[in-house]
Design a protein around this motif. Structure first.
Motif, PDB file in Angstrom:
ATOM      1  N   ARG A   3       0.831  -1.209   0.000  1.00 12.05           N
ATOM      2  CA  ARG A   3       0.000   0.000   0.000  1.00 12.05           C
ATOM      3  C   ARG A   3       0.864   1.257   0.000  1.00 12.05           C
ATOM      4  O   ARG A   3       1.661   1.487   0.895  1.00 12.05           O
ATOM      5  N   ILE A   4       0.679   2.070  -1.038  1.00 16.46           N
ATOM      6  CA  ILE A   4       1.375   3.357  -1.149  1.00 16.46           C
ATOM      7  C   ILE A   4       0.481   4.476  -0.609  1.00 16.46           C
ATOM      8  O   ILE A   4       0.920   5.353   0.119  1.00 16.46           O
ATOM      9  N   PHE A   5      -0.783   4.453  -1.004  1.00 18.81           N
ATOM     10  CA  PHE A   5      -1.731   5.502  -0.617  1.00 18.81           C
ATOM     11  C   PHE A   5      -3.142   4.942  -0.709  1.00 18.81           C
ATOM     12  O   PHE A   5      -3.426   4.102  -1.554  1.00 18.81           O
ATOM     13  N   VAL A   6      -4.030   5.424   0.139  1.00 10.41           N
ATOM     14  CA  VAL A   6      -5.438   5.047   0.102  1.00 10.41           C
ATOM     15  C   VAL A   6      -6.270   6.289   0.375  1.00 10.41           C
ATOM     16  O   VAL A   6      -5.849   7.170   1.138  1.00 10.41           O
ATOM     17  N   GLY A   7      -7.416   6.393  -0.284  1.00 12.26           N
ATOM     18  CA  GLY A   7      -8.278   7.540  -0.040  1.00 12.26           C
ATOM     19  C   GLY A   7      -9.703   7.281  -0.467  1.00 12.26           C
ATOM     20  O   GLY A   7      -9.945   6.618  -1.469  1.00 12.26           O
ATOM     21  N   GLY A   8     -10.623   7.774   0.321  1.00 10.03           N
ATOM     22  CA  GLY A   8     -12.035   7.745  -0.036  1.00 10.03           C
ATOM     23  C   GLY A   8     -12.417   9.113  -0.573  1.00 10.03           C
ATOM     24  O   GLY A   8     -11.859  10.133  -0.164  1.00 10.03           O
ATOM     25  N   LEU A   9     -13.346   9.134  -1.509  1.00 11.16           N
ATOM     26  CA  LEU A   9     -13.767  10.387  -2.127  1.00 11.16           C
ATOM     27  C   LEU A   9     -15.188  10.750  -1.718  1.00 11.16           C
ATOM     28  O   LEU A   9     -16.024   9.873  -1.503  1.00 11.16           O
ATOM     29  N   ARG A  10     -15.434  12.022  -1.623  1.00 18.46           N
ATOM     30  CA  ARG A  10     -16.799  12.499  -1.377  1.00 18.46           C
ATOM     31  C   ARG A  10     -17.633  12.197  -2.625  1.00 18.46           C
ATOM     32  O   ARG A  10     -17.088  11.883  -3.676  1.00 18.46           O
ATOM     33  N   PRO A  11     -18.957  12.322  -2.544  1.00 16.86           N
ATOM     34  CA  PRO A  11     -19.807  12.020  -3.701  1.00 16.86           C
ATOM     35  C   PRO A  11     -19.416  12.833  -4.941  1.00 16.86           C
ATOM     36  O   PRO A  11     -18.913  13.960  -4.838  1.00 16.86           O
ATOM     37  N   ALA A  12     -19.679  12.255  -6.102  1.00  8.43           N
ATOM     38  CA  ALA A  12     -19.346  12.913  -7.367  1.00  8.43           C
ATOM     39  C   ALA A  12     -20.034  14.270  -7.491  1.00  8.43           C
ATOM     40  O   ALA A  12     -19.516  15.181  -8.149  1.00  8.43           O
ATOM     41  N   GLY A  47     -13.510   5.683  -4.111  1.00  7.22           N
ATOM     42  CA  GLY A  47     -12.305   5.574  -3.305  1.00  7.22           C
ATOM     43  C   GLY A  47     -11.284   4.757  -4.072  1.00  7.22           C
ATOM     44  O   GLY A  47     -11.597   4.191  -5.121  1.00  7.22           O
ATOM     45  N   PHE A  48     -10.069   4.731  -3.557  1.00  8.43           N
ATOM     46  CA  PHE A  48      -9.023   4.034  -4.295  1.00  8.43           C
ATOM     47  C   PHE A  48      -7.831   3.736  -3.412  1.00  8.43           C
ATOM     48  O   PHE A  48      -7.658   4.326  -2.349  1.00  8.43           O
ATOM     49  N   TRP A  49      -7.026   2.808  -3.885  1.00  4.62           N
ATOM     50  CA  TRP A  49      -5.710   2.520  -3.335  1.00  4.62           C
ATOM     51  C   TRP A  49      -4.692   2.688  -4.447  1.00  4.62           C
ATOM     52  O   TRP A  49      -4.997   2.421  -5.613  1.00  4.62           O
ATOM     53  N   VAL A  50      -3.512   3.115  -4.105  1.00  3.10           N
ATOM     54  CA  VAL A  50      -2.355   3.018  -4.997  1.00  3.10           C
ATOM     55  C   VAL A  50      -1.464   1.963  -4.361  1.00  3.10           C
ATOM     56  O   VAL A  50      -1.058   2.099  -3.202  1.00  3.10           O
TER      57      VAL A  50
END
Length: 113
Positions: free
Chosen positions: A41-50, A80-83
């Protein structure tokens, strides 16, 4: 090793307060811990609604036009996503499968250049 984007897709009307329960949160936490322990895991983040997005488009005269909302009008958006850094696509897909199960959502795995 190559870096990969593991993106979680949510429907346009996704409401985390309804869709995400304690079991799902626990499964995602366990997956994050597993990724960290494996050193991928390099980075992880959740995003607010589109709907909270702002889109910027450059015009030929150099002016930038800003509009409310996502760039693409689709039925699903990245939520959301992971790198990750993985040895190859097969390894990245193993993590993508785990993400799809933990997040209970479609997942896209894509390598970076």
């Amino acid at each position: 090793m190559t870096q990969y984007l593991v993106a979680i897709h949510h429907p346009d009307d996704y409401d985390p307060s309804v869709a995400e329960d304690e079991a799902m949160s626990r499964d995602i936490d366990v997956l994050n811990d597993e990724m960290t322990a494996a050193g991928v895991r390099i980075f992880v983040g959740g995003l607010r609604p589109a709907s909270s997005a702002m889109s910027l488009r450059a015009r030929p005269n150099g002016e930038v036009f800003i509009t409310d909302g996502p760039y693409l009008e689709t039925k699903e958006h990245v939520g959301g996503f992971w790198v990750l850094e993985a040895a190859d696509l097969d390894e990245a897909l193993v993590w993508g499968r785990k993400a799809a199960v933990a997040c209970r959502a479609p997942v896209e795995v894509r390598p970076f250049h």
